[in-house]
Scaffold this motif. Structure first.
Motif, PDB file in Angstrom:
ATOM      1  N   LYS A  26       0.883  -1.289  -0.038  1.00  0.00           N
ATOM      2  CA  LYS A  26      -0.151   0.085  -0.013  1.00  0.00           C
ATOM      3  C   LYS A  26       0.974   1.301   0.191  1.00  0.00           C
ATOM      4  O   LYS A  26       1.702   1.418   0.699  1.00  0.00           O
ATOM      5  N   LEU A  27       0.623   2.287  -0.995  1.00  0.00           N
ATOM      6  CA  LEU A  27       1.507   3.349  -1.055  1.00  0.00           C
ATOM      7  C   LEU A  27       1.414   4.321   0.099  1.00  0.00           C
ATOM      8  O   LEU A  27       2.561   4.935   0.451  1.00  0.00           O
ATOM      9  N   GLN A  28       0.169   4.191   0.638  1.00  0.00           N
ATOM     10  CA  GLN A  28       0.044   5.519   1.658  1.00  0.00           C
ATOM     11  C   GLN A  28      -0.924   5.101   2.631  1.00  0.00           C
ATOM     12  O   GLN A  28      -1.937   5.070   2.358  1.00  0.00           O
ATOM     13  N   PRO A  29      -0.422   4.407   3.682  1.00  0.00           N
ATOM     14  CA  PRO A  29      -1.528   4.204   4.823  1.00  0.00           C
ATOM     15  C   PRO A  29      -2.333   5.334   5.288  1.00  0.00           C
ATOM     16  O   PRO A  29      -1.791   6.449   5.209  1.00  0.00           O
ATOM     17  N   THR A  30      -3.686   5.131   5.591  1.00  0.00           N
ATOM     18  CA  THR A  30      -4.458   5.980   5.922  1.00  0.00           C
ATOM     19  C   THR A  30      -4.513   6.344   7.358  1.00  0.00           C
ATOM     20  O   THR A  30      -4.965   5.654   8.200  1.00  0.00           O
ATOM     21  N   TYR A  31      -4.267   7.576   7.555  1.00  0.00           N
ATOM     22  CA  TYR A  31      -4.620   8.184   8.858  1.00  0.00           C
ATOM     23  C   TYR A  31      -3.967   7.234  10.151  1.00  0.00           C
ATOM     24  O   TYR A  31      -2.755   7.381  10.109  1.00  0.00           O
ATOM     25  N   GLY A  76      -5.207  -4.369  -8.896  1.00  0.00           N
ATOM     26  CA  GLY A  76      -5.916  -4.200  -7.635  1.00  0.00           C
ATOM     27  C   GLY A  76      -5.322  -3.302  -6.745  1.00  0.00           C
ATOM     28  O   GLY A  76      -4.061  -3.099  -6.896  1.00  0.00           O
ATOM     29  N   LEU A  77      -5.972  -2.790  -6.011  1.00  0.00           N
ATOM     30  CA  LEU A  77      -5.201  -1.455  -5.224  1.00  0.00           C
ATOM     31  C   LEU A  77      -6.084  -1.626  -3.617  1.00  0.00           C
ATOM     32  O   LEU A  77      -7.380  -2.514  -3.390  1.00  0.00           O
ATOM     33  N   ASN A  78      -5.455  -1.331  -2.671  1.00  0.00           N
ATOM     34  CA  ASN A  78      -5.764  -1.450  -1.224  1.00  0.00           C
ATOM     35  C   ASN A  78      -6.384  -0.001  -0.719  1.00  0.00           C
ATOM     36  O   ASN A  78      -6.004   1.137  -0.989  1.00  0.00           O
ATOM     37  N   CYS A  79      -7.796  -0.299  -0.556  1.00  0.00           N
ATOM     38  CA  CYS A  79      -8.595   0.660   0.461  1.00  0.00           C
ATOM     39  C   CYS A  79      -8.535   2.057  -0.303  1.00  0.00           C
ATOM     40  O   CYS A  79      -8.787   2.263  -1.363  1.00  0.00           O
ATOM     41  N   TRP A  80      -8.196   3.008   0.428  1.00  0.00           N
ATOM     42  CA  TRP A  80      -8.103   4.440   0.063  1.00  0.00           C
ATOM     43  C   TRP A  80      -7.154   4.674  -1.091  1.00  0.00           C
ATOM     44  O   TRP A  80      -7.281   5.761  -1.700  1.00  0.00           O
ATOM     45  N   GLU A  81      -6.175   3.942  -1.688  1.00  0.00           N
ATOM     46  CA  GLU A  81      -5.399   4.002  -2.637  1.00  0.00           C
ATOM     47  C   GLU A  81      -6.507   4.200  -3.921  1.00  0.00           C
ATOM     48  O   GLU A  81      -6.234   4.519  -4.862  1.00  0.00           O
TER      49      GLU A  81
END
Length: 318
Positions: free
Chosen positions: A137-142, A168-173
């Motif tokens: 994941k490129l950027q974990p969220t918060y 595919g991408l993870n969550c807020w990505e």
């Protein structure tokens, strides 16, 4: 054409939370169940193995040097996946045996980053049981940044699966326009979006990406109740005391290339959701819009992607 039809299984289920071994066993059972339902692509939610770090947001995770946060994090790290040590071998073997491609969200503790930091990674296993990509994941969220490290572009890849090209991408990505464009540019026409769980996340973005990309979009979320928090984890009673009754309500769904629902978000239930999609719908909707084809202007705007696997140390010589 049979090649144009793809049967997808969405594993809207709960992990054996923060227990690597038991969750792998649950994944293995789900693969066997998927085979009975003739599933060809099986998708699990974000960080399903061994689970999402719910405790961070409900137990004041930003407290610095706090023993509760340190002890739970250490347990999380011990139950993370080290691919290089063969942690996914049994899953890959079942994938090969039953010829089922798999997207699996994991917590990865990779040796190429020292073997101690954790990454929310999305693993693609092809129908021959071979791991073809691991997207960190490129950027974990918060609050996720308190327990996960940021990834890199190495896993921004798409894969051939029957008539489809799947990525595919993870969550807020999935809200990040440029990573989406990176997949579109490689011919993606089946987009996998994995989430920890909640129709709050999936009900709008799933249809939006489908309409933007003129692709099928499959959003898969986990489902987890407070009662699934096991007594075996550190500070289980404290975490359970702070947790809501429902940590993830599901929300798994599929949108077609026109942005309309094929399977609307399914909430408040646990199980394996199965649907067959038809590649022919992609060509129909690309007739009037194709974001990286006839409706693009690469002479004016173009995206550059760095797919190097990032590493702190490089060595030359012996």
């Amino acid at each position: 054409m049979e090649k144009d039809l793809l049967t997808i299984g969405m594993a809207q289920i709960s992990p054996v939370w923060l227990n690597k071994k038991a969750t792998i066993q649950k994944i293995e059972k789900t693969i066997k169940d998927a085979k009975l339902k003739k599933v060809e692509l099986l998708v699990f939610g974000e960080t399903f193995l061994p689970g999402y770090p719910y405790w961070v947001s409900i137990t004041d995770g930003a407290q610095f040097d706090h023993p509760v946060q340190k002890e739970v994090h250490a347990h999380y790290a011990r139950n993370a996946i080290v691919i290089e040590e063969g942690d996914l071998n049994s899953i890959c073997e079942l994938s090969r045996k039953y010829q089922i491609a798999i997207y699996l969200g994991i917590i990865e503790r990779p040796t190429d980053r020292g073997g101690h930091s954790l990454y929310a990674s999305l693993v693609y296993i092809d129908r021959t049981g071979v791991i073809q990509s691991v997207h960190r994941k490129l950027q974990p969220t918060y609050e996720e940044r308190l327990t996960w490290a940021p990834g890199d572009g190495n896993g921004l890849r798409v894969h051939a699966l029957k008539s489809f090209r799947v990525g595919g991408l993870n969550c807020w990505e999935n809200w990040m326009p440029l990573p989406r464009a990176a997949l579109y540019g490689q011919g993606e026409n089946l987009h996998i979006a994995v989430w920890p769980g909640s129709d709050y996340n999936t009900k709008d973005i799933t249809r939006f990406i489908a309409r933007e990309s003129r692709s099928f979009v499959v959003s898969v979320s986990s489902f987890m109740k407070k009662e699934a928090i096991p007594q075996t984890i550190p500070h289980a009673d404290y975490i359970r005391e702070k947790a809501p009754e429902l940590l993830s309500n599901g929300g798994s769904c599929i949108a077609g290339p026109d942005g309309e629902w094929v399977v609307p978000p399914v909430i408040n239930s646990e199980g394996l959701l199965v649907e067959t999609i038809d590649f022919g719908r992609v060509y129909e909707e690309r007739q009037n819009f194709d974001p990286v084809g006839h409706y693009s202007r690469p002479d004016i705007t173009k995206l550059h992607i760095n797919r190097d696997r990032q590493c702190t140390v490089s060595f030359e010589g012996e």
